[in-house]
Design a protein around this motif. Structure first.
Motif, PDB file in Angstrom:
ATOM      1  N   VAL A  89      19.536  -1.362   9.730  1.00 15.31           N
ATOM      2  CA  VAL A  89      19.229  -2.744   9.351  1.00 15.31           C
ATOM      3  C   VAL A  89      17.876  -3.246   9.838  1.00 15.31           C
ATOM      4  N   LEU A  90      17.164  -2.492  10.670  1.00 18.90           N
ATOM      5  CA  LEU A  90      15.917  -2.981  11.248  1.00 18.90           C
ATOM      6  C   LEU A  90      14.752  -2.038  10.956  1.00 18.90           C
ATOM      7  N   PRO A  91      13.521  -2.555  10.978  1.00 15.48           N
ATOM      8  CA  PRO A  91      12.344  -1.702  10.768  1.00 15.48           C
ATOM      9  C   PRO A  91      12.138  -0.736  11.931  1.00 15.48           C
ATOM     10  N   ALA A  92      11.575   0.414  11.608  1.00 14.10           N
ATOM     11  CA  ALA A  92      11.108   1.365  12.612  1.00 14.10           C
ATOM     12  C   ALA A  92       9.788   1.917  12.093  1.00 14.10           C
ATOM     13  N   MET A  93       8.756   1.851  12.916  1.00 13.12           N
ATOM     14  CA  MET A  93       7.448   2.316  12.461  1.00 13.12           C
ATOM     15  C   MET A  93       7.446   3.839  12.286  1.00 13.12           C
ATOM     16  N   PHE A  94       8.165   4.507  13.164  1.00 11.47           N
ATOM     17  CA  PHE A  94       8.261   5.964  13.089  1.00 11.47           C
ATOM     18  C   PHE A  94       9.724   6.373  13.250  1.00 11.47           C
ATOM     19  N   ARG A  95      10.112   7.418  12.509  1.00 12.02           N
ATOM     20  CA  ARG A  95      11.437   8.008  12.639  1.00 12.02           C
ATOM     21  C   ARG A  95      11.274   9.508  12.860  1.00 12.02           C
ATOM     22  N   ALA A 112      -0.939   4.108  10.313  1.00 13.67           N
ATOM     23  CA  ALA A 112      -1.006   3.700  11.718  1.00 13.67           C
ATOM     24  C   ALA A 112      -1.827   4.755  12.434  1.00 13.67           C
ATOM     25  N   LYS A 113      -2.905   4.336  13.075  1.00 11.46           N
ATOM     26  CA  LYS A 113      -3.773   5.315  13.734  1.00 11.46           C
ATOM     27  C   LYS A 113      -4.599   4.647  14.826  1.00 11.46           C
ATOM     28  N   VAL A 114      -5.098   5.496  15.724  1.00 15.97           N
ATOM     29  CA  VAL A 114      -6.011   5.032  16.776  1.00 15.97           C
ATOM     30  C   VAL A 114      -7.395   4.892  16.154  1.00 15.97           C
ATOM     31  N   VAL A 115      -7.940   3.685  16.168  1.00 15.61           N
ATOM     32  CA  VAL A 115      -9.242   3.444  15.541  1.00 15.61           C
ATOM     33  C   VAL A 115     -10.361   3.333  16.562  1.00 15.61           C
ATOM     34  N   ASP A 116     -10.020   3.136  17.839  1.00 16.23           N
ATOM     35  CA  ASP A 116     -11.025   3.071  18.906  1.00 16.23           C
ATOM     36  C   ASP A 116     -10.426   3.616  20.191  1.00 16.23           C
ATOM     37  N   THR A 117     -11.252   4.264  20.994  1.00 18.07           N
ATOM     38  CA  THR A 117     -10.828   4.715  22.324  1.00 18.07           C
ATOM     39  C   THR A 117     -11.714   4.155  23.419  1.00 18.07           C
ATOM     40  N   GLU A 118     -12.891   3.699  23.058  1.00 18.50           N
ATOM     41  CA  GLU A 118     -13.832   3.123  24.019  1.00 18.50           C
ATOM     42  C   GLU A 118     -14.284   1.751  23.548  1.00 18.50           C
ATOM     43  N   PRO A 119     -14.319   0.767  24.396  1.00 23.68           N
ATOM     44  CA  PRO A 119     -13.944   0.874  25.803  1.00 23.68           C
ATOM     45  C   PRO A 119     -12.423   0.946  26.021  1.00 23.68           C
ATOM     46  N   LYS A 120     -11.656   0.589  24.972  1.00 20.61           N
ATOM     47  CA  LYS A 120     -10.205   0.622  25.123  1.00 20.61           C
ATOM     48  C   LYS A 120      -9.562   1.187  23.866  1.00 20.61           C
ATOM     49  N   GLN A 121      -8.375   1.693  24.038  1.00 21.37           N
ATOM     50  CA  GLN A 121      -7.622   2.242  22.910  1.00 21.37           C
ATOM     51  C   GLN A 121      -7.126   1.110  22.020  1.00 21.37           C
ATOM     52  N   ILE A 122      -7.381   1.234  20.724  1.00 22.03           N
ATOM     53  CA  ILE A 122      -6.896   0.256  19.749  1.00 22.03           C
ATOM     54  C   ILE A 122      -6.161   1.001  18.647  1.00 22.03           C
ATOM     55  N   VAL A 123      -4.955   0.563  18.372  1.00 23.62           N
ATOM     56  CA  VAL A 123      -4.166   1.129  17.282  1.00 23.62           C
ATOM     57  C   VAL A 123      -4.080   0.087  16.178  1.00 23.62           C
ATOM     58  N   LEU A 124      -4.369   0.511  14.959  1.00 21.41           N
ATOM     59  CA  LEU A 124      -4.319  -0.384  13.815  1.00 21.41           C
ATOM     60  C   LEU A 124      -3.143   0.003  12.919  1.00 21.41           C
ATOM     61  N   TYR A 125      -2.224  -0.935  12.745  1.00 20.91           N
ATOM     62  CA  TYR A 125      -1.079  -0.759  11.852  1.00 20.91           C
ATOM     63  C   TYR A 125      -1.374  -1.475  10.534  1.00 20.91           C
ATOM     64  N   ARG A 126      -1.218  -0.772   9.426  1.00 19.84           N
ATOM     65  CA  ARG A 126      -1.301  -1.399   8.104  1.00 19.84           C
ATOM     66  C   ARG A 126       0.100  -1.377   7.507  1.00 19.84           C
ATOM     67  N   LEU A 127       0.674  -2.557   7.318  1.00 25.15           N
ATOM     68  CA  LEU A 127       2.064  -2.681   6.912  1.00 25.15           C
ATOM     69  C   LEU A 127       2.210  -2.587   5.394  1.00 25.15           C
ATOM     70  N   GLU A 180      -2.286  -6.404   8.482  1.00 24.75           N
ATOM     71  CA  GLU A 180      -2.829  -5.588   9.564  1.00 24.75           C
ATOM     72  C   GLU A 180      -2.436  -6.146  10.928  1.00 24.75           C
ATOM     73  N   VAL A 181      -2.089  -5.240  11.824  1.00 25.81           N
ATOM     74  CA  VAL A 181      -1.764  -5.602  13.207  1.00 25.81           C
ATOM     75  C   VAL A 181      -2.606  -4.714  14.121  1.00 25.81           C
ATOM     76  N   ARG A 182      -3.388  -5.364  15.008  1.00 27.14           N
ATOM     77  CA  ARG A 182      -4.220  -4.632  15.967  1.00 27.14           C
ATOM     78  C   ARG A 182      -3.591  -4.725  17.350  1.00 27.14           C
ATOM     79  N   VAL A 183      -3.352  -3.566  17.941  1.00 28.49           N
ATOM     80  CA  VAL A 183      -2.773  -3.505  19.284  1.00 28.49           C
ATOM     81  C   VAL A 183      -3.791  -2.877  20.215  1.00 28.49           C
ATOM     82  N   THR A 184      -4.235  -3.649  21.213  1.00 29.65           N
ATOM     83  CA  THR A 184      -5.219  -3.180  22.185  1.00 29.65           C
ATOM     84  C   THR A 184      -4.506  -2.847  23.484  1.00 29.65           C
ATOM     85  N   PHE A 185      -4.788  -1.665  24.010  1.00 29.28           N
ATOM     86  CA  PHE A 185      -4.128  -1.199  25.231  1.00 29.28           C
ATOM     87  C   PHE A 185      -5.041  -1.398  26.441  1.00 29.28           C
TER      88      PHE A 185
END
Length: 797
Positions: A89-95, A112-127, A180-185
């Motif tokens: 019943v719920l979304p899962a980005m990966f199975r 969904a992929k890592v688009v930057d590693t410097e200065p910080k890791q950024i993952v971009l999700y395209r829904l 688009e969702v940007r997640v910065t680590f």
């Protein structure tokens, strides 16, 4: 489950384990390749069929263990049914795919992929632009941000069970558009694919109150092929209905009804048409397969067959005396049948020859069922034939119903291990732990459990992954294989020698842990806890010893007859209490099923080793009750292996309810058996299982769930490096190095991958023994009339 009542994923997220000394491991220098991962040992068995051949509509009745206390997968009391509902019943980005590796779910993610590693890791999700919640709102950054804040660990008002990975995120924000969702680590995170699966709506994650209580008993807003329609705790059912807002391939089934049914009742429920799909035990699996051949009646009483489902099992449970009597007779016949495979000592042969006491003879005379007595009366001129015919008719009808079922089998993504408590006692010495490990024939133990079920009997070679997963490699060479001479040499180096003086009183007390020992034979097992009512099911001895050569001859009664308690091998359960049938007991080594205090098997060491006046005696704690037969069979086989190198084991059975909390988690054991799930993200999920315990201010150890209390700084450092690198090859090699060190420390010994047996209607497709792969709920259904499933379906073989 791993005997702690938690779902497999929940267990992995909150576990710890250790490794106690620094070792030089030659294999650490070798970096493996992906080829070492191999393939899954067993394919999933789900009776695959293309969607065009699956009928639209219908209700699937699926057995589960419990109605969940919460539908929030991130709470401590989430269980396997919680996760099953969430998957539907719920979304899962990966199975997970069939090899246990994460794959993007295209219904929710375009990329969904890592688009930057410097200065910080950024993952971009395209829904996926069609992805919406059941209330019509688009799935977007607000939902990701709410889940991150709830699980970050920064706000203690959220009653979360875990925050691994979310605590490494710095911010979550909208990208160039709403899709688009940007997640910065804040810190690099290798296992970023583990996050946001499942994803809950912001309505659940947005505030502490909503998180803590909003999704415990209901899920108002969903986004999957099914929606949560109804929870009925009186009938113990959870009903999932096809979602009208689902944008992907429409679900074939109209409804899925998850019904809590005890395992011992599932065969009867299947035969009655109340269930269509259920995990079962081997006894029921054999009955179903025999019924399909049309010879159930003949085979049910054949040697080695495990009888009884439903009422038969309940009757057996209600009469422990009769159960024990049947068990003794069964064990006797099993020994006779396996004379070529087993070597019996003179004492054992004598015990078998003298086994029928007056009470046993009386039990044999009284053993007939009511139906049998009525049949006998009819033969003598009685008039009870009509009642007997009625029972026979009902039994025949049940067997006919079973012919509409089949058994689908695979291996679960979980393994059973032998845990060695390294916090104190003999096992605090790494040499003794290594000796225990070198005494074991892991291949034989895997065969004991898996071969009778028709599954590949290969021992597990890694603590961190299973065959087919990216991180898997057989690193057991860091410890070494079975070698009796090497085991004895290690024990000698640790100061344990044969023939040393033994303080009997101290030895007996230490060996029993909780137990007390009165006289030196049959009463050696009396234990305050093991003997309490409710801690056993009538067939448990409490505590008994393998390897007491000088005391075994006095283990029986005054007349020397065998007083063993029964093991009927019928009640078999899953989730950490592995499968074992009566046929698994037949090939056991001499002495493996000895009564309390029985002499060591033929070919064993001449005597138990001793040091400083104490015998080398280890307390082997096991759960009692139905469903634990496999663990007991494996433990007894392990004990027979250990006695050959001079290690005596005292098997103590405790109540299942207290097994994990009061014994494993609290460290009240020397040896124990339980299971861990394999994760697609071991750098995150396995680290707490093997992390080094941290001393607390009061002098105790903070171990999380590190039940062996064995760990090293080197292992911790390898995990830390693996979780922080974004180079997948480097992460894999670091994990394999960590696994080699874990093997070398001998705190836990992986034994075998757990079996999975599922009974299903023959016309039910795309469901069954799923193996690694996440179920595809929208494809499950019943075949159209005249349609056939894929020829490659393993269940057809």
């Amino acid at each position: 489950m791993s005997h702690d009542g938690l779902g497999l994923r929940a267990v992995m997220r909150s576990v710890t384990f250790l490794t106690a000394t620094v070792l030089a491991v030659p294999l650490l220098a070798a970096c493996g390749s992906d080829d070492e991962a191999g393939k899954p040992l067993a394919a999933q068995d789900i009776a695959s069929a293309g969607r065009a051949r699956v009928a639209d509509g219908g209700t699937l009745h699926w057995a589960v263990d419990d109605v969940p206390e919460t539908f929030n997968s991130f709470q401590a009391d989430a269980d396997a049914t919680t996760n099953r509902v969430a998957q539907a019943v719920l979304p899962a980005m990966f199975r997970l795919d069939a090899s246990g590796r994460p794959r993007r779910d295209a219904d929710y993610l375009e990329s969904a992929k890592v688009v930057d590693t410097e200065p910080k890791q950024i993952v971009l999700y395209r829904l996926n632009q069609q992805a919406v919640w059941s209330d019509g709102r688009e799935i977007g950054a607000a939902d990701f941000a709410a889940q991150w804040r709830a699980l970050s660990g920064k706000d203690s008002a959220y009653w979360t069970a875990r925050n691994a990975g979310y605590d490494r995120i710095e911010k979550v924000e909208r990208g160039r558009n709403d899709l688009e969702v940007r997640v910065t680590f804040a810190r690099p995170y290798a296992d970023w694919r583990s996050l946001f699966s499942p994803l809950y709506p912001k309505d659940v994650m947005g505030t502490p109150d909503a998180f803590n209580d909003g999704a415990r008993r209901k899920l108002k807003v969903t986004a999957g092929p099914f929606a949560l329609k109804k929870v009925d705790r009186k009938t113990k059912t959870v009903t999932l209905a096809r979602s009208p807002r689902w944008w992907g391939r429409p679900a074939k089934l109209s409804e899925i009804v998850l019904t809590a049914v005890p395992r011992e009742d599932r065969a009867s429920a299947l035969a009655a048409g109340k269930l269509d799909l259920a995990e079962i035990d081997p006894a029921d699996a054999r009955r179903i397969e025999t019924a399909a051949k049309g010879s159930a009646g003949a085979d049910a009483s054949a040697p080695g067959a495990v009888e009884g489902t439903g009422a038969a099992k309940k009757s057996e449970k209600a009469d422990p005396g009769e159960k024990n009597q049947k068990s003794e007779n069964n064990e006797k016949s099993e020994k006779s049948e396996n004379a070529g495979d087993e070597q019996q000592s003179d004492g054992e042969k004598k015990g078998d020859a003298e086994k029928k006491s007056d009470g046993e003879k009386k039990g044999g005379a009284e053993k007939k069922s009511d139906g049998e007595k009525k049949s006998d009366a009819g033969d003598e001129g009685g008039d009870d034939e009509e009642g007997t015919d009625g029972k026979a008719s009902r039994a025949a009808a049940a067997e006919d119903a079973l012919r509409g079922l089949e058994v689908r089998r695979s291996l679960e993504p979980a393994y059973t291990q032998l845990a060695l408590n390294g916090s104190e006692g003999p096992l605090a010495d790494e040499r003794v732990r290594r000796a225990v490990a070198r005494a074991l024939d892991r291949k034989e133990l895997a065969k004991l459990v898996l071969r009778p079920l028709g599954l590949p009997a290969e021992p597990v070679g890694s603590h961190l992954a299973l065959s087919g997963q990216a991180a898997y490699a057989d690193n057991s060479g860091a410890l070494g294989g079975q070698d009796t001479a090497e085991a004895r040499a290690l024990l000698g180096d640790a100061g344990w020698v044969p023939g040393g003086p033994v303080d009997e009183e101290k030895t007996e007390k230490a060996a029993g842990g909780e137990g007390e020992k009165s006289d030196r034979g049959a009463k050696s097992s009396s234990s305050p806890k093991a003997g309490k009512k409710g801690d056993s099911d009538g067939d448990d001895d409490g505590t008994y010893i393998v390897g007491e050569d000088d005391k075994g001859r006095r283990a029986g009664g005054a007349d020397g007859k065998d007083q063993r308690s029964g093991h009927d091998g019928r009640h078999l359960a899953q989730d950490g209490r592995q499968w074992v049938g009566r046929e698994l007991r037949q090939g056991s080594v001499a002495g493996a099923y000895a009564p309390r205090g029985t002499a060591a098997p033929a070919g064993s060491a001449s005597g138990v080793l001793a040091k400083d006046g104490k015998a080398l005696d280890l307390r082997f704690v096991l759960p009692s009750g139905e469903g634990s037969e496999t663990l007991r069979a494996v433990a007894e086989r392990i004990s027979s292996m250990l006695v050959k190198v001079g290690i005596r084991t005292r098997i103590t059975k405790v109540s299942e309810a207290s097994y994990f909390k009061d014994h494993i988690a609290s460290g009240q054991y020397d040896l124990a058996l339980y299971s861990w799930p394999a994760s697609a993200f071991p750098a995150t999920d396995a680290r707490p299982i093997y992390a080094k315990p941290v001393p607390a201010a009061d002098g105790s150890l903070t171990v999380e769930q590190n039940y062996t209390r064995v760990g090293t700084d080197q292992v911790d450092q390898l995990f830390d490096r693996a979780v922080a690198t974004l180079d997948e090859d480097e992460a894999r090699d670091l994990l394999r190095k960590a696994d080699s060190r874990i093997w070398a420390a001998a705190g836990s010994i992986p034994l075998y991958q757990r079996p999975q047996l599922v009974a299903a209607r023959k016309d039910l497709v795309n469901a069954g023994a799923f193996g690694f792969r996440t179920p595809v709920y929208e494809d499950m259904g019943f075949l159209k009339k005249g349609a056939v499933r894929d020829a490659a379906s393993p269940s057809k073989k």
